[in-house]
Design a protein around this motif. Structure first.
Motif, PDB file in Angstrom:
ATOM      1  N   ASP A  11       0.829  -1.207   0.000  1.00  0.00           N
ATOM      2  CA  ASP A  11       0.000   0.000   0.000  1.00  0.00           C
ATOM      3  C   ASP A  11       0.861   1.254   0.000  1.00  0.00           C
ATOM      4  N   LYS A 318      -4.987   7.583   3.279  1.00  0.00           N
ATOM      5  CA  LYS A 318      -6.124   6.647   3.212  1.00  0.00           C
ATOM      6  C   LYS A 318      -7.189   7.156   2.239  1.00  0.00           C
ATOM      7  N   SER A 322      -8.414   5.211  -0.948  1.00  0.00           N
ATOM      8  CA  SER A 322      -9.821   4.776  -0.982  1.00  0.00           C
ATOM      9  C   SER A 322     -10.735   5.978  -0.876  1.00  0.00           C
ATOM     10  N   GLU A 325     -14.314   5.485   0.571  1.00  0.00           N
ATOM     11  CA  GLU A 325     -14.532   4.834   1.864  1.00  0.00           C
ATOM     12  C   GLU A 325     -14.708   5.889   2.946  1.00  0.00           C
TER      13      GLU A 325
END
Lengths: 344, 106
Positions: A11, A318, A322, A325
């Protein structure tokens, strides 16, 4: 360069395993992001481990006094649940943006690591061998003067001058002596910093007449077209002598240099990466910079500031990875899901 | 308190009032004495605050400890009075101290 090198995927690729890079693993880990860290040193801790492992630090919240090594050890313990993967003794040479928005990071060993996000936590840059303060030494670099031994064959049948009194100087004295035409070790005093066993082996070679040991300092290099012929040396007694040599290996410790980061097309301001104070994003979306390497109005180069930057950066990273999300902000004290991740 | 005189490489003298307990390096940085870099900030981890202590003062400033000697290996043009200024603590005894700044730092 091989185009088919196996690419490791993760990631987040964190460049720099100093305290701030390590704590970023924690903050990113709480958000389920897996990290790989790359560092030029052979162990975690960055400056804390390299420059002042034993020196006390007094401004880490809740630690009235902690050593550089102690801080590193505790950070390593804190991030253990997130199983970060380390790539030590590596310098990142390139970062390439991919069509899908991710990045492929290449190291000087030609390893490739693909990350959705890059975090630059490189402090003052990478530790590199220091150029000794000998006037004009630059013109001989890579022809006659080397700061490390990549290929021993470069030194075969040469008159070698090694300068320094630490482990590197001693180790290479012992390793290169058998293939050298002649070898001279030059150090400014009769005390050596290296391992006692290496010092003894070196002294034995001196006694057997296989190497020369001179106490003194290099004042200049003589030669032409990048090729050294001799070194001017001021001996401890104050005499000026010439030492014949065609290869010079000075070991003058490490210094921090920004290195290849300057070539990645990121905006730079006096060798620092300007970032915003919400996301700690650089000029390239998906590349963040935290810790001593970044700059913004009011920036303080403190470890505690780097920790704060890591926390905010993690939220932004993050969201970058995403975007759809919903991130629910949680506390480790009360969130059962965070506690599960921490294994407590 | 001690008055310290720093003599830059070009001969310019800088007189500084230094508090007890501070280091000779810190006073140089605070007063922008040219030629003292102190890259590591005083951790005895580089050799960029190298000074030559005047002959008359070497007895009072004392000898370099082992760690400082190791770092001095990396300095430029070491002479008998060579010290790292971050390792010299100011005391009343050093009132009048004279140090010279070398041509260059490592």
């Amino acid at each position: 360069m091989s185009e088919n090198a196996d690419i490791v995927e993760t990631d987040v690729v964190i460049i720099g395993a100093g305290p701030v890079g390590l704590f970023a693993v924690f903050e990113l880990g709480l958000l389920d992001l897996k990290c790989h860290l790359i560092d030029i040193l052979d162990r975690p801790g960055g400056q804390c481990a390299e420059l002042y492992p034993e020196k006390p630090i007094y401004d880490i919240p809740a630690w009235p006094e902690i050593s550089g090594q102690g801080l590193t050890d505790r950070l390593m313990e804190q991030i253990k649940p997130f199983e970060p993967e380390f790539h030590f003794n590596r310098m990142v040479t390139g970062v390439e943006k991919q069509e899908d928005g991710s990045f492929v990071v290449t190291t000087d060993e030609n390893e490739k690591i693909k990350g959705k996000v890059i975090v630059i936590a490189a402090g003052g840059g990478s530790f590199q061998p220091k150029r000794p303060p000998v006037p004009g030494i630059e013109e001989f670099e890579d022809h006659s003067v080397y700061y490390s031994v990549r290929r021993m064959e470069e030194f075969r049948d040469h008159d070698i001058l090694i300068v320094g009194g630490g482990d590197s100087a001693l180790d290479w004295t012992l390793n290169l002596q058998p293939i050298a035409k002649s070898l001279t070790l030059l150090h400014r005093r009769d005390a050596f910093r290296g391992a006692p066993d290496s010092v003894n082996k070196m002294k034995k070679l001196v006694d057997e007449g296989k190497i020369d040991l001179i106490l003194g300092q290099v004042t200049g290099l003589n030669g032409a077209d990048g090729v050294v012929e001799s070194a001017s040396v001021k001996t401890k007694e104050g005499d000026l002598i010439d030492v014949n040599c065609t290869r010079v290996l000075p070991f003058f410790g490490l210094t921090m240099k920004l290195g290849p980061i300057a070539d990645w097309g990121l905006n730079l301001n006096e060798n620092l990466l300007p970032v915003d104070t919400e996301k700690f994003a650089t000029s390239e979306p998906g590349i963040f910079a935290i810790g001593d390497i970044n700059t913004y109005p009011g920036k303080l180069k403190l470890i505690l500031s780097g920790f704060h930057e890591a926390a905010l950066m993690a939220q932004a990273a993050k969201k970058h990875i995403s975007p759809d999300e919903r991130i629910v902000f949680q506390y480790t004290t009360s969130s059962t899901s965070l506690q599960k991740k921490l294994g407590v | 308190m001690a008055k310290i005189t720093y003599i830059a490489h070009d001969g310019t003298a800088f007189e500084v009032d230094a508090e007890n307990g501070s280091t000779v390096m810190e006073n140089a940085i605070k007063n922008a004495v040219p030629g003292i870099e102190a890259e590591c900030g005083g951790a005895c981890a580089c050799a960029t605050c190298h000074v030559y202590v005047d002959d008359a003062w070497t007895a009072k400033t004392g000898e370099a400890e082992a760690m400082e000697e190791d770092m001095l290996d990396f300095a430029y043009d070491i002479q008998p009075g060579s010290r790292l200024s971050c390792q010299i603590k100011v005391t009343d005894d050093l009132d009048g101290l004279i140090v010279r700044v070398p041509e260059r730092q490592a």
